[in-house]
Enzyme design. Structure first.
Site, mmCIF file in Angstrom:
data_model
loop_
_atom_site.group_PDB
_atom_site.id
_atom_site.type_symbol
_atom_site.label_atom_id
_atom_site.label_comp_id
_atom_site.label_asym_id
_atom_site.label_seq_id
_atom_site.Cartn_x
_atom_site.Cartn_y
_atom_site.Cartn_z
ATOM 1 N N TYR A 9 -37.104 -6.346 -8.446
ATOM 2 C CA TYR A 9 -36.409 -5.352 -9.273
ATOM 3 C C TYR A 9 -35.430 -4.562 -8.436
ATOM 4 O O TYR A 9 -35.668 -4.319 -7.248
ATOM 5 C CB TYR A 9 -37.384 -4.292 -9.803
ATOM 6 C CG TYR A 9 -38.368 -4.774 -10.804
ATOM 7 C CD1 TYR A 9 -38.029 -4.902 -12.143
ATOM 8 C CD2 TYR A 9 -39.668 -5.073 -10.412
ATOM 9 C CE1 TYR A 9 -38.953 -5.324 -13.073
ATOM 10 C CE2 TYR A 9 -40.600 -5.492 -11.331
ATOM 11 C CZ TYR A 9 -40.240 -5.612 -12.661
ATOM 12 O OH TYR A 9 -41.155 -6.032 -13.569
ATOM 13 N N LYS A 20 -27.049 -7.233 -2.723
ATOM 14 C CA LYS A 20 -27.986 -7.496 -1.625
ATOM 15 C C LYS A 20 -28.999 -8.574 -2.058
ATOM 16 O O LYS A 20 -29.341 -9.474 -1.282
ATOM 17 C CB LYS A 20 -28.727 -6.196 -1.307
ATOM 18 C CG LYS A 20 -29.702 -6.276 -0.187
ATOM 19 C CD LYS A 20 -29.076 -5.757 1.074
ATOM 20 C CE LYS A 20 -30.000 -5.875 2.250
ATOM 21 N NZ LYS A 20 -29.281 -5.523 3.486
ATOM 22 N N ARG A 66 -33.958 -6.059 -17.441
ATOM 23 C CA ARG A 66 -35.065 -5.378 -18.114
ATOM 24 C C ARG A 66 -34.519 -4.244 -18.973
ATOM 25 O O ARG A 66 -33.832 -3.352 -18.466
ATOM 26 C CB ARG A 66 -36.083 -4.837 -17.108
ATOM 27 C CG ARG A 66 -37.281 -4.190 -17.824
ATOM 28 C CD ARG A 66 -38.467 -3.967 -16.909
ATOM 29 N NE ARG A 66 -38.301 -2.806 -16.059
ATOM 30 C CZ ARG A 66 -39.289 -2.276 -15.328
ATOM 31 N NH1 ARG A 66 -40.493 -2.831 -15.327
ATOM 32 N NH2 ARG A 66 -39.066 -1.229 -14.569
ATOM 33 N N GLU A 129 -48.771 -3.291 -19.934
ATOM 34 C CA GLU A 129 -49.099 -2.225 -18.978
ATOM 35 C C GLU A 129 -49.695 -0.995 -19.644
ATOM 36 O O GLU A 129 -49.447 0.127 -19.228
ATOM 37 C CB GLU A 129 -47.853 -1.868 -18.150
ATOM 38 C CG GLU A 129 -46.566 -1.779 -18.972
ATOM 39 C CD GLU A 129 -45.302 -1.651 -18.125
ATOM 40 O OE1 GLU A 129 -45.389 -1.490 -16.901
ATOM 41 O OE2 GLU A 129 -44.213 -1.705 -18.710
ATOM 42 N N ASP A 155 -48.354 1.912 -14.729
ATOM 43 C CA ASP A 155 -48.370 2.402 -16.114
ATOM 44 C C ASP A 155 -49.740 2.208 -16.749
ATOM 45 O O ASP A 155 -50.218 3.052 -17.497
ATOM 46 C CB ASP A 155 -47.303 1.672 -16.952
ATOM 47 C CG ASP A 155 -45.921 2.252 -16.743
ATOM 48 O OD1 ASP A 155 -45.741 3.454 -17.009
ATOM 49 O OD2 ASP A 155 -45.023 1.517 -16.303
ATOM 50 N N ILE A 221 -40.333 -4.872 -4.953
ATOM 51 C CA ILE A 221 -39.365 -3.792 -5.144
ATOM 52 C C ILE A 221 -38.480 -3.560 -3.922
ATOM 53 O O ILE A 221 -37.659 -2.642 -3.916
ATOM 54 C CB ILE A 221 -40.087 -2.461 -5.507
ATOM 55 C CG1 ILE A 221 -41.340 -2.239 -4.654
ATOM 56 C CG2 ILE A 221 -40.488 -2.461 -6.977
ATOM 57 C CD1 ILE A 221 -41.275 -1.087 -3.751
ATOM 58 N N HIS A 222 -38.669 -4.400 -2.887
ATOM 59 C CA HIS A 222 -37.877 -4.200 -1.673
ATOM 60 C C HIS A 222 -37.629 -5.557 -1.018
ATOM 61 O O HIS A 222 -38.513 -6.431 -1.061
ATOM 62 C CB HIS A 222 -38.637 -3.271 -0.707
ATOM 63 C CG HIS A 222 -37.815 -2.820 0.459
ATOM 64 N ND1 HIS A 222 -37.665 -3.587 1.599
ATOM 65 C CD2 HIS A 222 -37.096 -1.689 0.668
ATOM 66 C CE1 HIS A 222 -36.881 -2.939 2.451
ATOM 67 N NE2 HIS A 222 -36.519 -1.792 1.920
ATOM 68 N N ASP A 269 -65.519 -33.703 -7.814
ATOM 69 C CA ASP A 269 -65.415 -34.257 -9.168
ATOM 70 C C ASP A 269 -64.204 -33.645 -9.859
ATOM 71 O O ASP A 269 -63.365 -33.011 -9.209
ATOM 72 C CB ASP A 269 -66.731 -34.107 -9.960
ATOM 73 C CG ASP A 269 -67.052 -32.673 -10.278
ATOM 74 O OD1 ASP A 269 -66.317 -31.774 -9.804
ATOM 75 O OD2 ASP A 269 -68.034 -32.433 -11.015
HETATM 76 N N1 COA Z 1 -33.172 -4.763 -4.237
HETATM 77 C C1 COA Z 1 -32.116 -5.068 -3.482
HETATM 78 N N2 COA Z 1 -31.788 -4.414 -2.344
HETATM 79 C C2 COA Z 1 -32.595 -3.403 -1.991
HETATM 80 C C3 COA Z 1 -33.725 -3.046 -2.744
HETATM 81 C C4 COA Z 1 -34.004 -3.765 -3.918
HETATM 82 N N3 COA Z 1 -35.041 -3.476 -4.692
HETATM 83 N N4 COA Z 1 -34.358 -2.000 -2.129
HETATM 84 C C5 COA Z 1 -33.630 -1.728 -1.024
HETATM 85 N N5 COA Z 1 -32.567 -2.549 -0.927
HETATM 86 C C6 COA Z 1 -31.548 -2.598 0.121
HETATM 87 C C7 COA Z 1 -30.989 -1.217 0.424
HETATM 88 O O1 COA Z 1 -29.876 -0.939 -0.391
HETATM 89 C C8 COA Z 1 -30.595 -1.370 1.870
HETATM 90 O O2 COA Z 1 -29.379 -2.087 1.923
HETATM 91 P P1 COA Z 1 -28.363 -1.914 3.182
HETATM 92 O O3 COA Z 1 -29.145 -2.232 4.407
HETATM 93 O O4 COA Z 1 -27.265 -2.891 2.898
HETATM 94 O O5 COA Z 1 -27.927 -0.491 3.112
HETATM 95 C C9 COA Z 1 -31.670 -2.280 2.432
HETATM 96 O O6 COA Z 1 -32.180 -3.023 1.309
HETATM 97 C C10 COA Z 1 -32.819 -1.547 3.099
HETATM 98 O O7 COA Z 1 -33.345 -0.591 2.192
HETATM 99 P P2 COA Z 1 -34.222 0.641 2.698
HETATM 100 O O8 COA Z 1 -33.335 1.646 3.367
HETATM 101 O O9 COA Z 1 -35.358 0.114 3.472
HETATM 102 O O10 COA Z 1 -34.795 1.214 1.354
HETATM 103 P P3 COA Z 1 -34.160 2.384 0.439
HETATM 104 O O11 COA Z 1 -34.677 3.681 0.952
HETATM 105 O O12 COA Z 1 -32.694 2.188 0.321
HETATM 106 O O13 COA Z 1 -34.790 2.074 -0.971
HETATM 107 C C11 COA Z 1 -36.361 2.114 -2.764
HETATM 108 C C12 COA Z 1 -36.162 2.260 -1.241
HETATM 109 C C13 COA Z 1 -37.843 2.104 -3.067
HETATM 110 C C14 COA Z 1 -35.681 3.269 -3.467
HETATM 111 C C15 COA Z 1 -35.717 0.774 -3.181
HETATM 112 O O14 COA Z 1 -36.371 -0.246 -2.479
HETATM 113 C C16 COA Z 1 -35.681 0.487 -4.657
HETATM 114 O O15 COA Z 1 -34.834 1.007 -5.362
HETATM 115 N N6 COA Z 1 -36.570 -0.405 -5.159
HETATM 116 C C17 COA Z 1 -36.582 -0.834 -6.544
HETATM 117 C C18 COA Z 1 -37.066 0.255 -7.477
HETATM 118 C C19 COA Z 1 -37.122 -0.212 -8.891
HETATM 119 O O16 COA Z 1 -36.315 -0.980 -9.347
HETATM 120 N N7 COA Z 1 -38.157 0.252 -9.642
HETATM 121 C C20 COA Z 1 -38.372 -0.137 -10.996
HETATM 122 C C21 COA Z 1 -39.190 -1.374 -11.123
HETATM 123 S S1 COA Z 1 -40.859 -1.217 -10.568
HETATM 124 MG MG MG Z 2 -43.873 -0.095 -15.864
#
Ligand code: COA
Ligand code: MG
Length: 289
Positions: A9, A20, A66, A129, A155, A221-222, A269
């Protein structure tokens, strides 16, 4: 059905994170309009996702959007904003009834017909959820546009008043029910998020446990979680070798007229043969054999 080992996500209003994701070789990219996006950025997210779908090359990654929950008041504008840009699938959160799926499927079918795309080509995946969602699992899982059920632990814990812990026993029953209902209807089951995204050992362990429970994939999420999760849902060389050997031994024993036989001191089996065939099918879906 395509492999959905990791479903990544990102907030749909963040074009940088969408771009990214294209560099990560991830099975599914899910651009979110729901809880990852602030209320005052919903319009922005709709616009950015539609543009990303049109302009970017997703390669082998599945492109998903979504929407907000059916009944939130946001769902109509969400789905109408992204469908014309032809996502591979729509993810519907907080599903609690078959009617909500009928609504989303109806909107998708109307778009397919209007654009001349094959009916049923845009797939549906739903987040279950809540306590109510769990009670309705059987009817929810029966819809024929569905490919997968997703379990949302955070959730769900809120809906039953549970306190989340690392061990996750408070969501264990629901997690297993999602697997059971998904499998009963031939669907994939996608496990909960591990929110401690800096702890890769934790996500590795959680993914391995999810695979052990019968899940076919996991939400992430990362970027750092993608590799460990896809690996956890892909059979390793050793399991592939063991499974091939077991299936070969089974085939030669069948020809010799024997159902059960011994291999390395174990009784083999039909259920064990089916498990081995499952390992080989997963390896094939992941391009390992
Ligand atoms: N998708 C794509 N790229 C992502 C990402 C994700 N979910 N989360 C982080 N990145 C990217 C960042 O932009 C950063 O890019 P860069 O190096 O080019 O600047 C790199 O990956 C490293 O990120 P980092 O600094 O470790 O994390 P952050 O503090 O920027 O982000 C969150 C942390 C949790 C806010 C982020 O991971 C996020 O938004 N996750 C998804 C949340 C979401 O969609 N929730 C709803 C569904 S459960
Ligand atoms: Mg949810």
């Amino acid at each position: 059905m395509r492999a959905r080992r990791a479903l990544l996500y990102m907030p749909g209003d963040d074009r940088h994170k969408i771009e990214k994701a294209l560099t990560l070789d991830v099975d599914c990219i899910c651009m979110d309009m729901e809880d990852g996006v602030a209320l005052n950025h919903k319009t922005e997210a709709r616009r950015i996702i539609a543009a990303a779908l049109r302009e970017l090359t997703f390669g082998r990654s599945e492109k998903l959007a979504r929407i907000n929950a059916v009944g939130s008041g946001l769902e109509m504008e969400d789905i109408e904003a992204v469908l014309p840009s032809r996502p591979d699938g729509i993810v519907v959160p907080k599903v609690e009834s078959l009617e909500q799926i009928h609504w989303a499927s109806g909107k998708i079918e109307a778009a397919e017909l209007a654009h001349g795309w094959p009916v049923n080509s845009i797939r549906l995946i739903v987040d279950v959820e809540s306590a109510k969602g769990m009670l309705a699992l059987k009817e929810i899982a029966s819809h024929d546009r569905l490919d997968a059920l997703i379990f949302g632990a955070e959730d769900y814990a809120v809906s039953i008043g549970a306190l989340r812990t690392i061990e996750a026993w408070e969501v264990f029953t629901a997690r297993s029910l999602v697997v059971m209902n998904a499998r009963a209807f031939g669907l994939q089951a996608i496990d909960m998020v591990t929110i401690d995204f800096r702890d890769l050992e934790m996500v590795r362990r959680a993914a391995a446990f999810g695979a052990q429970l019968g899940f076919t994939g996991k939400q992430v999420i990362h970027p750092a979680q993608v590799g460990p999760v896809q690996e956890a849902f892909t059979p390793d060389d050793d399991s592939i070798a063991k499974a091939s050997r077991l299936v070969e031994a089974f085939e030669s024993h069948q020809q010799g007229g024997r159902g059960a036989f011994a291999l390395d001191g174990k009784m083999i089996d039909m259920p064990l043969v089916k498990a081995a065939q499952g390992v080989l099918a997963r390896a094939r879906a992941a391009g390992r054999i």
